[in-house]
Design an enzyme around this catalytic site. Structure first.
Site, short mmCIF file in Angstrom:
data_model
loop_
_atom_site.label_atom_id
_atom_site.label_comp_id
_atom_site.label_asym_id
_atom_site.label_seq_id
_atom_site.Cartn_x
_atom_site.Cartn_y
_atom_site.Cartn_z
N LEU A 310 0.81 -1.21 0.00
CA LEU A 310 0.00 0.00 0.00
C LEU A 310 0.84 1.26 0.00
O LEU A 310 0.41 2.31 -0.47
CB LEU A 310 -0.93 0.01 1.22
CG LEU A 310 -1.98 -1.10 1.30
CD1 LEU A 310 -2.73 -1.03 2.63
CD2 LEU A 310 -2.95 -1.00 0.14
N GLY A 311 2.04 1.18 0.58
CA GLY A 311 2.90 2.35 0.64
C GLY A 311 4.07 2.12 1.56
O GLY A 311 4.15 1.10 2.26
N GLY A 313 6.84 4.15 4.43
CA GLY A 313 6.99 5.30 5.31
C GLY A 313 8.40 5.40 5.83
O GLY A 313 9.32 4.74 5.34
N PHE A 315 9.70 4.32 8.58
CA PHE A 315 10.26 3.19 9.31
C PHE A 315 9.84 1.84 8.74
O PHE A 315 10.10 0.80 9.36
CB PHE A 315 9.83 3.25 10.79
CG PHE A 315 10.45 4.39 11.54
CD1 PHE A 315 11.80 4.40 11.83
CD2 PHE A 315 9.69 5.48 11.94
CE1 PHE A 315 12.38 5.46 12.52
CE2 PHE A 315 10.25 6.54 12.62
CZ PHE A 315 11.61 6.54 12.91
N GLY A 316 9.20 1.80 7.59
CA GLY A 316 8.83 0.51 7.05
C GLY A 316 7.79 0.62 5.95
O GLY A 316 7.60 1.68 5.35
N LYS A 332 1.47 -2.99 8.94
CA LYS A 332 2.63 -2.08 8.90
C LYS A 332 3.85 -2.83 9.41
O LYS A 332 3.97 -3.12 10.60
CB LYS A 332 2.36 -0.86 9.76
CG LYS A 332 3.47 0.18 9.73
CD LYS A 332 3.08 1.42 10.54
CE LYS A 332 4.16 2.47 10.51
NZ LYS A 332 3.79 3.70 11.27
N ASP A 427 3.59 14.81 13.58
CA ASP A 427 3.84 14.61 12.15
C ASP A 427 2.52 14.55 11.38
O ASP A 427 2.30 13.66 10.56
CB ASP A 427 4.64 13.33 11.92
CG ASP A 427 5.27 13.28 10.53
OD1 ASP A 427 5.40 14.35 9.90
OD2 ASP A 427 5.64 12.19 10.07
#
Length: 544
Positions: A310-311, A313, A315-316, A332, A427
């Site tokens: 899905l994407g 970031g 950190f992972g 995640k 964030d």
């Protein structure tokens, strides 16, 4: 109504004793609700919603015997609900939602025979749901969602034969769903999601028309597979009961203790860490913990296949997965080679499992061993706000954008004011705002949050995050998304400019000052963005 009135409600009502309707909604009135309102003995309609009123609801309000409509929603009221409010025998419409009302509903409430609509949602009401509500014979709509109600649903709710819509979501309710509810002939909407209900879901009467959406986030429920729950099995044996007890209570306590201990040790080893954990709310055991193994995640994501990605970031990576019961989730997976990944996992896991809100991404479970750590999260079918704002294939209209603003503001209000400690996201950006199938926004990615103790001096610390938000400019219409202007083409230009100017002004007031104390309080932001949404919806309804 809607005249941008400011100031306070006057305490003198001389010569207005015969007044039957008082509408001051959608203004900027602040201060207390004056007790002198109770002198208007002929008042049948009192509408003060969407202002900046604070303090308490006057105890004398129960003296307004002719009152049929009482709307005080979208304010900052902080009292408990006066007991004598329930003595208003002619009350038909009651809306106290979106305040900060506290206390509990008294078991000595008086039976309201003619009440049709009752909305107490989005407050901080605690205790049991009074069984007296089950005697409100004319009740058609009841919304008690997003409070802190406990214990079970009163059996007396089965007597609400005219009930059409019932929303008890996002509370701490437990026990079995009363089978008496399947005798309600007109019930066509039911939301019991994100509580702690257990045992079998009834399947008779209106329940035959409900889906899994009505029961999300109640891991101990069982029944017909169409509800997205496992089938019920006999729990008469002592062994099964012990197993259920372990899964529901003991395992969460042990897991929470291990996570908390690890975080404390890590913080002691890294004294420069920017997270304040004094008085951290240890409420994790109240949330059911679903056990999901590494094998389950591998099977559900096809061994973390790239087609399920899905994407990515900081950190992972995040993968789409399907659990064995058919539940679609987002997994995640942290890259443990990156510096800070372990800390990010522990912090995000602890924070998200300690808080619960409609507009925050929900943690379903975690999976952790020496070489693998993952968060199993609520899946958001419409992806991130980033995609909708900056992709040529997607575009949001103005109503959708303002609705998302409301959702995010409510999430931040909960983080800042809904806990014993203030949680700062650190964030917040479009990529960390996710949209579900109904385009409801959920704030996610809590890997670098700060938890600050209220009423303490806070020293400035270095904050990680994404550079670039927000860059205010003095030109209003020149920075408007071209896609939005195309969608809204044909609308009243003057009204559109007014709405957009209000939005930009609000954004600038939230971000222009260097000192946080000089910015708008998030509660004020919620009120203002709700007012913008109501004005926009009112304009749309008039076909302008």
């Amino acid at each position: 109504m809607g005249n941008s009135l400011t100031g306070k409600i006057p305490s003198s009502f001389g010569g207005l004793e015969s007044l039957q309707r008082l509408r001051l909604d959608n203004n900027k009135i602040e201060g207390f609700i004056p007790r002198q309102l109770c002198k208007l003995q002929n008042l049948g309609e009192l509408i003060l919603l969407n202002n900046n009123l604070f303090g308490s609801i006057p105890n004398c309000i129960g003296n307004l015997n002719p009152l049929q409509t009482l709307y005080l929603s979208h304010n900052k009221l902080t009292s408990s609900i006066p007991l004598n409010l329930w003595s208003l025998k002619n009350l038909i419409f009651l809306d106290l939602s979106l305040n900060s009302l506290v206390g509990s509903l008294s078991p000595n409430m008086t039976k309201l025979v003619v009440i049709v609509d009752m909305n107490l949602s989005r407050n901080q009401i605690t205790g049991n749901i009074s069984s007296v509500i089950g005697t409100f014979e004319s009740l058609s709509y009841l919304n008690l969602s997003m409070n802190s109600f406990q214990e079970d649903i009163p059996q007396s709710f089965g007597q609400l034969k005219g009930l059409k819509k019932l929303d008890l979501s996002y509370n701490n309710l437990s026990g079995a769903i009363p089978k008496s509810l399947d005798a309600l002939p007109y019930l066509n909407y039911l939301n019991l999601s994100f509580n702690d209900f257990s045992e079998e879901i009834p399947f008779g009467g209106p329940f035959a028309n409900f889906t899994r959406k009505s029961f999300l986030g109640n891991e101990a429920l069982c029944g017909n597979p169409i509800f997205g729950v496992p089938p019920c099995t006999s729990s008469s044996s002592r062994g099964i009961k012990v197993k259920q007890l372990l899964l529901k209570y003991i395992v969460p306590v042990i897991a929470s203790f291990i996570i908390f201990t690890s975080l404390v040790i890590m913080l002691r080893r890294h004294p420069r860490c920017n997270i304040h954990i004094l008085g951290l709310p240890i409420t994790l055991p109240s949330v059911d913990y679903r056990m999901i193994s590494y094998h389950d995640l591998c099977c559900g994501t096809n061994n973390f296949c790239e087609s399920n990605l899905l994407g990515t970031g900081g950190f992972g990576s995040v993968y789409k997965g399907t659990l064995s019961d058919g539940t679609i989730v987002a997994v995640k997976v942290l890259n443990l080679q990156l510096e800070g990944a372990f800390k990010s996992f522990d912090v995000e896991c602890m924070v998200l499992r300690a808080i619960r809100h409609r507009n925050l991404v929900k943690v379903i479970s975690t999976c952790s061993n020496m070489e693998f750590r993952a968060l199993v999260l609520q899946y958001m079918s419409n992806g991130s706000l980033e995609k909708w704002l900056y992709s040529h294939n997607y575009c949001l209209n103005l109503v959708q954008r303002v609705s998302i603003m409301v959702d995010v503001a409510l999430a931040l209000d909960y983080l800042h004011n809904g806990q014993s400690e203030l949680v700062v996201h650190c964030d917040l950006k479009p990529n960390n705002i996710l949209l579900d199938e109904h385009m409801v926004a959920h704030v996610g990615d809590f890997g670098i949050v700060k938890i600050l103790v209220k009423n303490k001096d806070v020293t400035q610390t270095k904050t990680l995050g994404t550079i670039g938000y927000i860059a205010p400019v003095p030109y209003k219409m020149e920075v408007v998304d071209d896609g939005l202007l195309r969608i809204e083409d044909g609308r009243d230009v003057t009204f559109l400019q007014t709405i957009l100017s209000s939005i930009f002004e609000l954004g600038l007031r939230c971000s222009s000052e260097e000192l946080p104390d000089q910015r708008l309080d998030i509660k004020d932001v919620v009120a203002k963005v709700n007012k913008i949404k109501l004005a926009l919806l009112g304009n749309r309804n008039r076909g302008i």
